[in-house]
Design an enzyme around this catalytic site. Structure first.
Site, PDB file in Angstrom:
ATOM      1  N   LYS A   8      45.478  57.945 109.325  1.00 16.04           N
ATOM      2  CA  LYS A   8      44.833  56.648 109.121  1.00 16.04           C
ATOM      3  C   LYS A   8      43.326  56.854 109.063  1.00 16.04           C
ATOM      4  O   LYS A   8      42.727  57.479 109.936  1.00 16.04           O
ATOM      5  CB  LYS A   8      45.202  55.677 110.237  1.00 16.04           C
ATOM      6  CG  LYS A   8      44.579  54.287 110.054  1.00 16.04           C
ATOM      7  CD  LYS A   8      43.274  54.148 110.786  1.00 16.04           C
ATOM      8  CE  LYS A   8      42.624  52.782 110.564  1.00 16.04           C
ATOM      9  NZ  LYS A   8      41.384  52.628 111.364  1.00 16.04           N
ATOM     10  N   GLY A  11      37.705  52.169 107.395  1.00 18.91           N
ATOM     11  CA  GLY A  11      37.121  51.697 106.146  1.00 18.91           C
ATOM     12  C   GLY A  11      35.871  52.440 105.722  1.00 18.91           C
ATOM     13  O   GLY A  11      35.573  52.561 104.533  1.00 18.91           O
ATOM     14  N   GLY A  42      37.684  47.196 107.663  1.00 23.15           N
ATOM     15  CA  GLY A  42      37.057  46.148 108.453  1.00 23.15           C
ATOM     16  C   GLY A  42      35.588  45.909 108.139  1.00 23.15           C
ATOM     17  O   GLY A  42      35.187  44.755 107.901  1.00 23.15           O
ATOM     18  N   ASP A 160      45.719  50.386 111.919  1.00 30.62           N
ATOM     19  CA  ASP A 160      46.274  51.308 112.916  1.00 30.62           C
ATOM     20  C   ASP A 160      47.744  51.005 113.175  1.00 30.62           C
ATOM     21  O   ASP A 160      48.574  51.915 113.253  1.00 30.62           O
ATOM     22  CB  ASP A 160      45.487  51.208 114.218  1.00 30.62           C
ATOM     23  CG  ASP A 160      44.056  51.680 114.071  1.00 30.62           C
ATOM     24  OD1 ASP A 160      43.863  52.830 113.659  1.00 30.62           O
ATOM     25  OD2 ASP A 160      43.147  50.887 114.361  1.00 30.62           O
ATOM     26  N   LYS A 215      44.932  50.012 118.617  1.00 29.54           N
ATOM     27  CA  LYS A 215      45.052  51.427 118.238  1.00 29.54           C
ATOM     28  C   LYS A 215      45.948  52.167 119.225  1.00 29.54           C
ATOM     29  O   LYS A 215      46.883  52.885 118.834  1.00 29.54           O
ATOM     30  CB  LYS A 215      43.654  52.049 118.199  1.00 29.54           C
ATOM     31  CG  LYS A 215      43.529  53.296 117.336  1.00 29.54           C
ATOM     32  CD  LYS A 215      42.109  53.832 117.361  1.00 29.54           C
ATOM     33  CE  LYS A 215      41.090  52.847 116.868  1.00 29.54           C
ATOM     34  NZ  LYS A 215      41.170  52.631 115.403  1.00 29.54           N
TER      35      LYS A 215
END
Length: 250
Positions: A8, A11, A42, A160, A215
């Site tokens: 992951k 941004g 985000g 997440d 997260k």
């Protein structure tokens, strides 16, 4: 089947990725690992919301998502960031394919019970067969965290949490949650390795707060679903905080 690693990216990752990141990816692929990427967005969503004079509100690390905010999130996640990420991977010689949760109903979701969050979903089903088909054709999925409910309504999904569900569905060898901090902190020190229950205790005691809560909760869910190791870190080649079912506590 070859072992799968789910990664992951935040941004802002595209602007901060180092050459070591792509070298590690290449090394894993050469070793026969299958890679799946999930990205957030985000900061870019916040920037566009501010330009459009739309309020920004977050609750327990999750974005409150009205219809207006959902439209902005969709534009940023499925449009701008996903396209830029696929192009950057292509420029480095990787065969990737950009997706979001609506593609072939990749991520089926239901609304999170808190009505104050609006159009925020939690993942109920991952179209694993679809992902495996792409991986079998040597394509690397790059996934924007949007999902679809039973009525085909689009929902915003925390990146997440989306990555954790995808990793669990694929029974991934590793899940790496890349973030802007080197790990999860407790008493001003990074937790090197921990068990799920200990991390939940940190949340209950208020040691882990804000955006780190979803997260860590997602990481715990992934481990409980069969992911061998989850790493929360700021560099792909550094372990950061590792969460496993059988941790060696330090």
């Amino acid at each position: 089947m070859s072992e799968t690693i789910v990664i992951k990216l935040g941004g802002n990752a595209l602007s901060t990725i180092e050459p070591a990141f792509f070298k590690q990816i290449k090394d894993w692929q050469t070793a026969g690992k299958r890679l799946v990427f999930v990205h957030g967005g985000g900061p870019q969503i916040d920037t566009l919301l501010e330009k459009l004079h739309i309020g920004i509100e977050k609750k327990q690390g999750l974005r409150v998502t009205s219809r207006e905010v959902l439209d902005v999130a969709t534009m940023v996640l499925a449009g701008k960031i996903n396209t830029e990420m696929v192009l950057q991977f292509a420029a480095k010689g990787f065969q990737s394919i950009g997706l979001n949760g609506s593609d072939n109903l990749l991520l089926k979701v239901r609304p999170i019970h808190d009505q104050m969050l609006g159009y925020v979903g939690t993942v109920e089903h991952v179209n694993v067969a679809f992902l495996k088909m792409l991986l079998d054709h040597h394509l690397t999925p790059v996934i924007a965290p949007l999902g679809v409910d039973a009525n085909f309504q689009l929902y915003n999904v925390n990146a997440d949490i989306a990555a954790c569900h995808i990793a669990g569905a694929l029974q991934a060898e590793q899940l790496i949650l890349l973030t802007d901090v080197p790990g999860v902190f407790a008493n001003q020190r990074i937790i090197k390795e921990s068990l799920p229950q200990l991390m939940l205790d940190y949340i209950d005691r208020g040691v882990i707060i804000g955006g780190m809560i979803p997260k860590v909760k997602g990481a715990i869910a992934a481990v409980n679903r069969g992911v061998k190791r989850v790493h929360i870190t700021d560099r792909i080649q550094v372990s950061g905080t590792a969460i496993t079912k059988e941790a060696v506590l330090q």
